[in-house]
Design an enzyme around this catalytic site. Structure first.
Site, short mmCIF file in Angstrom:
data_model
loop_
_atom_site.label_atom_id
_atom_site.label_comp_id
_atom_site.label_asym_id
_atom_site.label_seq_id
_atom_site.Cartn_x
_atom_site.Cartn_y
_atom_site.Cartn_z
CE LYS A 153 32.16 41.31 48.22
NZ LYS A 153 31.65 41.32 46.85
CD GLU A 227 49.23 40.30 49.15
OE1 GLU A 227 49.80 41.34 48.80
OE2 GLU A 227 49.85 39.29 49.53
CB CYS A 261 48.10 45.61 43.12
SG CYS A 261 48.69 43.95 42.80
P1 NAP Z 1 37.93 47.11 46.11
O1 NAP Z 1 36.90 48.06 45.68
O2 NAP Z 1 38.59 47.29 47.40
O3 NAP Z 1 37.26 45.66 46.03
C1 NAP Z 1 37.97 44.48 46.34
C2 NAP Z 1 37.02 43.51 47.00
O4 NAP Z 1 36.67 44.01 48.28
C3 NAP Z 1 35.73 43.32 46.24
O5 NAP Z 1 35.29 42.00 46.41
C4 NAP Z 1 34.78 44.28 46.95
O6 NAP Z 1 33.43 43.94 46.83
C5 NAP Z 1 35.25 44.15 48.38
N1 NAP Z 1 35.01 45.31 49.22
C6 NAP Z 1 35.05 46.62 48.87
N2 NAP Z 1 34.81 47.39 49.93
C7 NAP Z 1 34.61 46.56 50.99
C8 NAP Z 1 34.31 46.76 52.37
N3 NAP Z 1 34.19 47.98 52.90
N4 NAP Z 1 34.16 45.69 53.14
C9 NAP Z 1 34.30 44.44 52.65
N5 NAP Z 1 34.58 44.19 51.36
C10 NAP Z 1 34.75 45.23 50.53
O7 NAP Z 1 39.10 47.03 45.04
P2 NAP Z 1 38.98 46.82 43.49
O8 NAP Z 1 38.54 48.08 42.86
O9 NAP Z 1 38.18 45.59 43.20
O10 NAP Z 1 40.50 46.49 43.12
C11 NAP Z 1 41.44 47.46 42.93
C12 NAP Z 1 42.32 47.67 44.14
O11 NAP Z 1 42.87 46.41 44.55
C13 NAP Z 1 43.51 48.52 43.81
O12 NAP Z 1 43.77 49.40 44.88
C14 NAP Z 1 44.63 47.51 43.65
O13 NAP Z 1 45.91 48.05 43.81
C15 NAP Z 1 44.27 46.50 44.67
N6 NAP Z 1 44.90 45.20 44.38
C16 NAP Z 1 45.90 44.76 45.18
C17 NAP Z 1 46.55 43.57 44.88
C18 NAP Z 1 47.69 43.06 45.71
O14 NAP Z 1 48.06 41.90 45.56
N7 NAP Z 1 48.26 43.84 46.60
C19 NAP Z 1 46.14 42.82 43.77
C20 NAP Z 1 45.11 43.30 42.99
C21 NAP Z 1 44.49 44.50 43.31
P3 NAP Z 1 32.45 44.75 45.81
O15 NAP Z 1 33.00 44.55 44.45
O16 NAP Z 1 31.15 44.11 46.03
O17 NAP Z 1 32.53 46.18 46.23
#
Ligand code: NAP
Length: 454
Positions: A153, A227, A261
């Protein structure tokens, strides 16, 4: 409906029908059926497909980099580098999976006893848009090589990338349903986690998404790897090579328009060298050429979405209202697209978003401290614990601080934090749990089975 919008122009790229619950159920069942025979294929068999996949990625790197530029604004040069890294992780696990998962013979009083690593089934990956290919491949390469199957997803703003990844697996010769993409919204994730054929979940994304996925997985006792976000501290000690530190700090902050991240986020500088470091850093941050990601001159594209750009600006404004000072950028430019300029804030204190929150864009928080002890205290004064870096000419001291004193999953001395298939990657505290890459990554989704023969 899932839509991709070009962040450079604001124009719609393409819309896709969201998959129905019935359609999702059918796909997951097919993937599960595939697992029943994929699990018992040899490593050599899987490795052949993984090498094909690596070859395909290399041959299509320009095309795939264009797709990322279109859907989330990544500059072409960075996009090509991302695809090359995906090929590298495929090669790495094609060569090493069998070695990593060899039985471990343990001497006991039994005739024979050993640990065997057995695949567990179909794993759900919930992935973010910032490295739309790398995040998926660093999960998928070890997972498929281990004999598991996977469903993805992906983030809703990169559906074209999500479909391209599924097609790459198919074209590389993997069974039709070894890896499938589900075009679904985040509100459909709960049902997928609860599906009987899903055995575990890997989520890369924000802390709120992590909390939600962890609590759903917990309610049905399925393992998850998380992550999550980071607010990586970079400590600059007074004995550091300041020019080199400033170059690496700016590179670590501006990569992917600051949307990483493990981006360098808080720069903690000893008082004695503060003015000199800031001067070098300002020069480096100001040298970025931000513009059209398709343009070869561009070093930084737009942010991936307009709402994320506006959210970042709000964090900057709120920090300024609380006393932060802007020494570079800080204004939304008058131009089309989700652009935000390289920005430096100083006079940062606890209670400001620039101190306490993750700034997911090209904004640097520079914090002045009296000495090394205070620097380490400020570095650890965060809910996150993903990466950290320390700049010093005393390598022994740097190593000790990195190993023993910084609360983070990946600590670098005299460089910015990077992921590498040969090293484990992941965080502590609010940055999540579990590890990707190296041997730890491939063992996360295995049944660590004890076999005793009397
Ligand atoms: P996000 O909004 O959390 O989205 C990530 C994924 O999760 C997307 O596929 C999103 O789907 C889904 N999602 C969001 N809310 C959800 C929920 N309540 N239940 C189930 N799935 C859910 O994050 P983002 O804006 O795409 O990415 C940025 C964040 O990711 C930053 O905080 C960054 O630091 C972190 N990140 C961490 C790493 C690591 O390796 N630690 C790597 C890259 C990024 P939708 O798009 O459909 O909402």
């Amino acid at each position: 409906m899932i839509k991709s919008i070009n962040p450079t122009t604001g124009e719609s790229v393409k819309s896709y029908e969201t998959y129905s619950e019935k359609g999702v159920d059918k796909i997951i069942n097919s993937v599960d059926k595939t697992w029943c025979h994929w699990r018992s294929t040899s490593f050599a068999h899987r490795s052949q497909f993984m090498q094909n996949l690596s070859g395909l990625l290399k041959s299509k790197k320009e095309e795939l980099a264009h797709l990322m530029a279109l859907e989330m604004g990544k500059v072409i040069k960075e996009g090509v580098g991302e695809i090359e890294k995906c090929a590298l992780v495929c090669d790495y696990y094609a060569q090493n999976a069998e070695i990593f998962l060899e039985n471990e013979i343990i001497s006991t009083e039994a005739f024979r006893s050993f640990v065997s690593y057995q695949p567990i089934g179909t794993v759900l990956a919930v992935m973010p848009w910032n490295f739309p290919f790398w995040q998926v491949f660093r999960f998928a390469a070890p997972t498929l090589m281990a004999g598991n199957t996977a469903v993805l997803k992906h983030a809703s703003n990169v559906p074209g990338c999500a479909i391209a990844i599924e097609e790459l697996f198919r074209e590389a010769g993997f069974p039709e349903n070894a890896f499938r993409t589900l075009l679904i919204g985040s509100n459909q994730v709960e049902n997928v986690i609860k599906h009987h054929a899903i055995k575990a979940v890997s989520l890369t994304g924000s802390t709120p998404a992590g909390k939600s996925v962890a609590s759903i997985s917990g309610s049905v006792l399925k393992k998850c790897v998380l992550e999550l976000g980071g607010s990586d501290p970079y400590i600059i000690l007074k004995d550091a090579n300041l020019e080199d530190a400033a170059t690496k700090c700016a590179a670590g902050r501006l990569l992917n328009a600051g949307q990483s991240c493990i981006g360098a986020k808080r720069f903690i500088v000893e008082n004695e060298v503060y003015p000199e470091f800031v001067e070098y850093f300002l020069h480096e941050m100001n040298s970025a050429y931000f513009g059209d990601p398709f343009d070869a001159e561009t070093t930084m594209g737009p942010m991936a979405r307009f709402d994320l750009r506006d959210e970042l600006h709000q964090q900057v404004v709120s920090s300024i209202e609380k006393g932060a000072e802007v020494i570079l950028g800080g204004e939304i430019p008058h131009r089309k697209g989700a652009f935000y300029p390289p920005t430096i804030l100083e006079n940062i204190h606890p209670g400001m978003p620039a101190y306490n929150e993750e700034l997911f864009g090209p904004v640097a928080s520079v914090i002045r401290v009296n000495d090394e002890k205070e620097a380490i205290k400020v570095a650890n004064d965060t809910e996150f614990g993903l990466g950290a870096a320390i700049f010093t000419s005393d390598l022994k001291k740097g190593e000790n601080i990195a190993e023993m004193q910084l609360e983070a999953g990946c600590c670098f001395v005299n460089d910015f934090v990077k992921s590498d298939p040969r090293l484990p990657f992941g965080g502590v505290k609010g940055s999540g749990y579990g590890r990707e890459l190296f041997t730890q990554g491939i063992k996360e989704f295995m049944n660590v089975k004890t076999v005793v023969v009397k």
